[in-house]
Write a protein that holds these residues in place. Structure first.
Motif, PDB file in Angstrom:
ATOM      1  N   MET A 115       8.051  26.716  67.050  1.00 22.40           N
ATOM      2  CA  MET A 115       9.449  25.759  67.744  1.00 22.40           C
ATOM      3  C   MET A 115       8.980  24.914  66.250  1.00 22.40           C
ATOM      4  SD  MET A 115      10.463  24.311  70.240  1.00 22.40           S
ATOM      5  CE  MET A 115      11.026  23.029  70.728  1.00 22.40           C
ATOM      6  N   ALA A 116       8.598  25.170  65.434  1.00 21.97           N
ATOM      7  CA  ALA A 116       9.035  24.680  64.057  1.00 21.97           C
ATOM      8  C   ALA A 116       9.697  24.515  63.451  1.00 21.97           C
ATOM      9  CB  ALA A 116       8.097  24.388  63.501  1.00 21.97           C
ATOM     10  N   VAL A 117      10.014  25.536  63.481  1.00 18.55           N
ATOM     11  CA  VAL A 117      12.003  26.437  62.422  1.00 18.55           C
ATOM     12  C   VAL A 117      12.914  25.614  63.274  1.00 18.55           C
ATOM     13  CG1 VAL A 117      12.483  27.963  64.076  1.00 18.55           C
ATOM     14  CG2 VAL A 117      13.100  27.984  61.978  1.00 18.55           C
ATOM     15  N   LEU A 118      12.746  25.135  64.876  1.00 18.95           N
ATOM     16  CA  LEU A 118      13.934  24.075  65.474  1.00 18.95           C
ATOM     17  C   LEU A 118      13.756  23.155  65.385  1.00 18.95           C
ATOM     18  CD1 LEU A 118      12.898  25.403  69.214  1.00 18.95           C
ATOM     19  CD2 LEU A 118      15.150  25.791  67.627  1.00 18.95           C
ATOM     20  N   ASN A 119      12.673  22.205  64.105  1.00 14.80           N
ATOM     21  CA  ASN A 119      12.595  20.783  63.675  1.00 14.80           C
ATOM     22  C   ASN A 119      13.577  20.610  63.047  1.00 14.80           C
ATOM     23  OD1 ASN A 119      11.042  20.391  66.313  1.00 14.80           O
ATOM     24  ND2 ASN A 119       9.017  20.617  65.239  1.00 14.80           N
ATOM     25  N   SER A 148      27.261  27.845  64.230  1.00 14.74           N
ATOM     26  CA  SER A 148      26.513  29.528  63.884  1.00 14.74           C
ATOM     27  C   SER A 148      26.222  30.040  62.634  1.00 14.74           C
ATOM     28  CB  SER A 148      27.449  30.685  64.394  1.00 14.74           C
ATOM     29  OG  SER A 148      26.924  31.475  65.829  1.00 14.74           O
ATOM     30  N   PRO A 149      26.807  29.839  61.864  1.00 11.83           N
ATOM     31  CA  PRO A 149      26.368  30.706  60.172  1.00 11.83           C
ATOM     32  C   PRO A 149      25.252  30.418  59.951  1.00 11.83           C
ATOM     33  CG  PRO A 149      28.770  30.473  60.434  1.00 11.83           C
ATOM     34  CD  PRO A 149      28.093  29.877  61.274  1.00 11.83           C
ATOM     35  N   ALA A 150      25.063  28.426  60.136  1.00 11.58           N
ATOM     36  CA  ALA A 150      23.659  27.962  59.527  1.00 11.58           C
ATOM     37  C   ALA A 150      22.555  27.841  60.373  1.00 11.58           C
ATOM     38  CB  ALA A 150      24.566  26.136  58.944  1.00 11.58           C
ATOM     39  N   VAL A 151      22.524  28.005  61.350  1.00 12.79           N
ATOM     40  CA  VAL A 151      21.395  28.478  62.781  1.00 12.79           C
ATOM     41  C   VAL A 151      21.051  29.769  62.326  1.00 12.79           C
ATOM     42  CG1 VAL A 151      20.621  28.974  65.413  1.00 12.79           C
ATOM     43  CG2 VAL A 151      22.120  26.878  64.810  1.00 12.79           C
ATOM     44  N   GLU A 152      21.988  30.486  61.897  1.00 13.47           N
ATOM     45  CA  GLU A 152      21.009  32.099  62.210  1.00 13.47           C
ATOM     46  C   GLU A 152      20.641  31.693  60.834  1.00 13.47           C
ATOM     47  OE1 GLU A 152      25.137  34.736  62.666  1.00 13.47           O
ATOM     48  OE2 GLU A 152      25.261  33.828  65.510  1.00 13.47           O
ATOM     49  N   SER A 153      21.164  31.775  59.060  1.00 14.94           N
ATOM     50  CA  SER A 153      20.224  31.482  58.503  1.00 14.94           C
ATOM     51  C   SER A 153      19.378  30.989  57.966  1.00 14.94           C
ATOM     52  CB  SER A 153      21.348  31.091  56.978  1.00 14.94           C
ATOM     53  OG  SER A 153      21.093  29.488  57.857  1.00 14.94           O
ATOM     54  N   LEU A 154      18.567  30.798  59.661  1.00 13.36           N
ATOM     55  CA  LEU A 154      17.312  30.510  59.955  1.00 13.36           C
ATOM     56  C   LEU A 154      16.382  31.484  60.555  1.00 13.36           C
ATOM     57  CD1 LEU A 154      17.905  26.330  60.096  1.00 13.36           C
ATOM     58  CD2 LEU A 154      17.163  27.487  58.233  1.00 13.36           C
ATOM     59  N   GLY A 155      17.262  32.182  61.132  1.00 12.01           N
ATOM     60  CA  GLY A 155      16.592  32.894  62.017  1.00 12.01           C
ATOM     61  C   GLY A 155      16.705  33.109  63.083  1.00 12.01           C
ATOM     62  N   LEU A 156      17.582  32.407  63.704  1.00  8.52           N
ATOM     63  CA  LEU A 156      17.625  31.294  65.338  1.00  8.52           C
ATOM     64  C   LEU A 156      18.930  31.785  65.979  1.00  8.52           C
ATOM     65  CD1 LEU A 156      16.787  27.785  64.894  1.00  8.52           C
ATOM     66  CD2 LEU A 156      14.898  29.374  65.744  1.00  8.52           C
ATOM     67  N   GLU A 157      19.080  31.749  66.873  1.00  5.90           N
ATOM     68  CA  GLU A 157      20.585  31.770  67.703  1.00  5.90           C
ATOM     69  C   GLU A 157      21.289  31.078  68.072  1.00  5.90           C
ATOM     70  OE1 GLU A 157      19.770  35.871  69.328  1.00  5.90           O
ATOM     71  OE2 GLU A 157      18.854  35.390  71.774  1.00  5.90           O
TER      72      GLU A 157
END
Length: 114
Positions: free
Chosen positions: A1-5, A54-63
């Motif tokens: 969950m930390a990555v979501l923060n 979208s690309p900024a989020v995906e660069s963190l390993g998220l979708e």
């Protein structure tokens, strides 16, 4: 969950009327998620906002998925935000969710929805 923060709940322009989208950001292969609000005057269409998010989020390993869109009128001098309208391509965002997100960030604002 930390990555979501690492992703701010709200990022909107300080003044003017502009398009916004409500986006669900999710951990890949997991169930943890959060909804975020993004809005900018530089976007003529709702999908242009999503194409930046979208690309900024995906660069963190998220979708991420766009849950819908609308418009926002932001007046930082009067401390007012108005949420209204819908996206032709993504459909209408849940303005109630958007308003709750905005209230958490703009605590001393008058925030309305139509």
């Amino acid at each position: 969950m930390a990555v979501l923060n690492k992703i701010s709940d709200v990022a909107v322009d300080p003044d003017g009327e502009f398009k916004y989208i409500l986006v669900r950001v999710k951990v890949k292969g997991g169930t943890d998620h959060k909804d975020v609000v993004r809005g900018t005057r530089s976007a003529k269409y709702h999908n242009q906002i999503f194409e930046k998010v979208s690309p900024a989020v995906e660069s963190l390993g998220l979708e991420c998925t766009c849950l819908g869109g609308g418009k926002m009128e932001h007046n930082s001098k009067e401390k007012k935000l108005r949420v209204f309208g819908e996206s032709t391509g993504y459909g209408k965002a849940d303005h109630a969710v958007t308003v709750e997100k905005l209230k958490a960030v703009f605590k001393d604002y008058e925030i309305t929805m139509e």
